[in-house]
Enzyme design. Structure first.
Site, short mmCIF file in Angstrom:
data_model
loop_
_atom_site.label_atom_id
_atom_site.label_comp_id
_atom_site.label_asym_id
_atom_site.label_seq_id
_atom_site.Cartn_x
_atom_site.Cartn_y
_atom_site.Cartn_z
N PRO A 2 -15.28 -32.18 23.21
CA PRO A 2 -16.47 -32.38 23.07
C PRO A 2 -17.49 -31.64 22.56
CG PRO A 2 -15.43 -32.02 25.27
CD PRO A 2 -14.35 -31.62 24.20
N GLU A 3 -18.10 -32.03 21.42
CA GLU A 3 -19.32 -31.46 20.84
C GLU A 3 -20.48 -32.42 21.37
OE1 GLU A 3 -18.85 -30.14 16.48
OE2 GLU A 3 -16.65 -30.15 16.98
N HIS A 93 -4.31 -33.02 36.60
CA HIS A 93 -5.19 -32.39 36.17
C HIS A 93 -6.77 -33.19 36.40
CE1 HIS A 93 -2.49 -30.08 34.02
NE2 HIS A 93 -2.10 -31.08 33.19
N ARG A 112 -6.84 -28.28 30.01
CA ARG A 112 -6.96 -26.72 29.80
C ARG A 112 -7.90 -26.02 30.45
NH1 ARG A 112 -7.49 -26.39 23.37
NH2 ARG A 112 -7.23 -24.21 23.82
#
Length: 284
Positions: A2-3, A93, A112
């Site tokens: 994600p930018e 997750h 992560r």
DNA sequence: CTACCATCCTGGTTGC
DNA sequence: TGCAACCAGGATGGTA
């Protein structure tokens, strides 16, 4: 992934499902993400109405009734998954589950775990330690050539590294920094302070343009990344240089052998431990 | 200031 | 095929 364009896409996907809705159930499945979650996180969210969702840089801000806002960052691998059936088994997750009064679940999944969530009083939002030093939104009027030139003046760091500095411009990441430099025709190795006047103008324009085109495409999807609405963005097909080492860049014969600048197409180099992609012919 | 590195974490890919 | 090394969209913080 994600930018800025991906976060904008997620926010646009969340808005129609969350704005105006009340959170009737919140599950917190671990005590921390990148940082510890705030005290009584789930309790403070439960029963709140989501008034408005906005994006600031790569952050998602959900303004709640009761005077607090939920601040979220997707990190490297964070995703917001919309799940219609609350009985759908949770996946590995899935760390946070928000359930609206319409029964829709938003599951924050982050392998992560570089993602962030925090609850912040509205009055303290501006001064929040994660937000207070952010540079301007690259798509706002405040961001233009002269502004960028001023921020880069005197900086000896490579321009690629400067573009990743969120204090200079907020929201660019590794992919779009490479892409913007390509479209501006500037070498990623160029010292930041040399980007002045015309070059700064071109770069500011390229940054806006590439971000706008990426948003229009719904962002870039890598591997299994899915937007909030389940759709896949397709901007990755419009990357000019990112992850294209050895290929010719668009509209250039840099892939051909020979010539004073050699051939071999797009090059990859490492700056600040991050991969940079560029065309040595088109970028100086 | 700046440059460089390690760090947080998991999992997919590459190379021997 | 097995296994280890390497790599990944972010961002901070410490050191020199």
């Amino acid at each position: 992934m994600p930018e800025l364009p991906e976060v904008e896409t997620v926010v646009r996907g969340l808005r129609p499902r969350l704005e105006g809705r009340r959170l009737r159930r919140v599950q917190q499945r671990r005590k921390d993400l990148r940082f510890p979650l705030p005290a009584r996180f789930a309790e403070r969210l439960t029963g709140r109405r989501v008034e408005r969702i906005e994006r600031r840089a790569k952050y998602i801000l959900a303004h709640l009734d009761g005077g607090e806002a939920l601040l979220a960052h997707l990190g490297m691998s964070g995703r917001m998954l919309l799940v219609e059936d609350p009985d759908e088994p949770l996946q590995a997750h899935d760390h946070i589950v928000l359930e609206t009064d319409q029964g829709l679940q938003i599951r924050f999944n982050d392998t992560r775990r570089f993602g962030i969530m925090d609850l912040v009083a509205e009055a303290e939002l501006q001064a929040h330690w994660l937000l207070k030093d952010l540079g301007p939104e690259p798509l706002s009027n405040a961001f233009n050539g002269p502004f960028l030139a001023e921020r880069l003046a005197g900086r000896r760091t490579p321009i690629k590294a400067a573009l990743l500095d969120q204090k200079i411009v907020a929201g660019l990441g590794n992919i779009y920094a490479s892409e913007a430099l390509f479209h501006a025709g500037l070498s990623p190795r160029r010292q930041a302070y040399t980007v002045q006047r015309g070059r700064a103008e071109r770069l500011a324009w390229a940054i806006r343009d590439v971000l706008q085109r990426a948003i229009a495409a719904g962002g870039s999807s890598l591997r299994d990344y899915v937007q909030a609405d389940g759709e896949l963005g397709y901007f990755q097909h419009q990357w000019a240089v990112y992850d294209r080492e050895g290929e010719p860049c668009p509209g250039c014969d840099c892939g051909a052998d020979g010539g004073p600048l050699g051939g071999g197409g797009i090059r990859r180099l490492v700056q600040s431990n991050r991969a940079t992609f560029y065309c040595p012919r088109r970028q100086r």
